[in-house]
Design a protein around this motif. Structure first.
Motif, PDB file in Angstrom:
ATOM      1  N   GLU A  35      37.499  42.358  43.031  1.00 56.98           N
ATOM      2  CA  GLU A  35      36.401  41.062  43.867  1.00 56.98           C
ATOM      3  C   GLU A  35      35.487  40.626  42.915  1.00 56.98           C
ATOM      4  OE1 GLU A  35      34.830  41.661  47.776  1.00 56.98           O
ATOM      5  OE2 GLU A  35      36.637  42.995  48.091  1.00 56.98           O
ATOM      6  N   GLY A  56      28.330  38.902  40.750  1.00 61.49           N
ATOM      7  CA  GLY A  56      28.600  40.484  41.179  1.00 61.49           C
ATOM      8  C   GLY A  56      30.505  41.157  40.224  1.00 61.49           C
ATOM      9  N   LYS A  58      33.424  43.460  41.775  1.00 58.44           N
ATOM     10  CA  LYS A  58      33.554  45.464  42.488  1.00 58.44           C
ATOM     11  C   LYS A  58      35.455  45.986  42.057  1.00 58.44           C
ATOM     12  CE  LYS A  58      34.600  46.762  46.558  1.00 58.44           C
ATOM     13  NZ  LYS A  58      34.474  46.610  48.343  1.00 58.44           N
ATOM     14  N   GLY A  59      35.213  46.690  41.707  1.00 54.46           N
ATOM     15  CA  GLY A  59      37.182  46.871  40.942  1.00 54.46           C
ATOM     16  C   GLY A  59      37.493  46.959  40.010  1.00 54.46           C
ATOM     17  N   SER A 136      35.245  34.157  43.523  1.00 51.29           N
ATOM     18  CA  SER A 136      34.897  34.076  44.606  1.00 51.29           C
ATOM     19  C   SER A 136      34.274  33.217  45.621  1.00 51.29           C
ATOM     20  CB  SER A 136      33.341  33.983  44.179  1.00 51.29           C
ATOM     21  OG  SER A 136      32.415  32.878  43.430  1.00 51.29           O
TER      22      SER A 136
END
Length: 144
Positions: A35, A56, A58-59, A136
């Motif tokens: 993400e 940001g 994530k992963g 996003s």
């Protein structure tokens, strides 16, 4: 020495982007659950004509353009873009598609007063979006 290395990195990135257009490089698979998101500003925020956008992730990890490392990519900030760049194609580089090929995770943006949209898209070492795309949610900011 640093300038020479920087120039070589830029040249290889440009060459990779041109080659991707010419050869249709394969699309890199994104890791499950990856993400990308905008930390700030928040959706609906009112900001000045110059403001910071913080990215940001994530992963996945961040790596500069031109660096092939599994599970990494680099950010592109899409400003007032209605449609995502075409799958399997190099993300354009213009005033609406901002590239962060050095692995940056934030930037200062200058926009004219009015309402604008911001969205992040992660791409591989050749500026080609992942499959599935790692994008996003689109946010709106009001520039005073």
């Amino acid at each position: 020495m640093k300038r020479i290395l920087f120039a070589l990195a830029l040249a290889s990135t440009a060459a990779a982007a041109i080659a991707a257009d010419a050869r249709g490089l394969p699309v890199t698979k994104s890791p499950a659950g990856a993400e990308v998101y905008i930390i700030s500003p928040k959706d609906g925020a009112t900001v000045g004509q110059e403001f910071t956008v913080t990215f940001g992730l994530k992963g996945m990890g961040v790596a500069p353009a031109g660096v092939k490392k599994d599970g990494t990519g680099h950010h592109h900030l899409l400003v007032d873009v209605k449609d995502l760049p075409a799958a399997g194609q190099v993300i354009p580089k213009d005033e609406n598609h901002l590239h962060f090929g050095n692995g940056q995770t934030e930037t200062t943006v200058k926009l004219k007063p009015g309402t604008h949209t911001l969205q992040l898209e992660l791409a591989d070492e050749n500026h080609i979006p992942f499959d599935p795309a790692v994008v996003s949610k689109k946010i709106t900011v009001h520039v005073k």
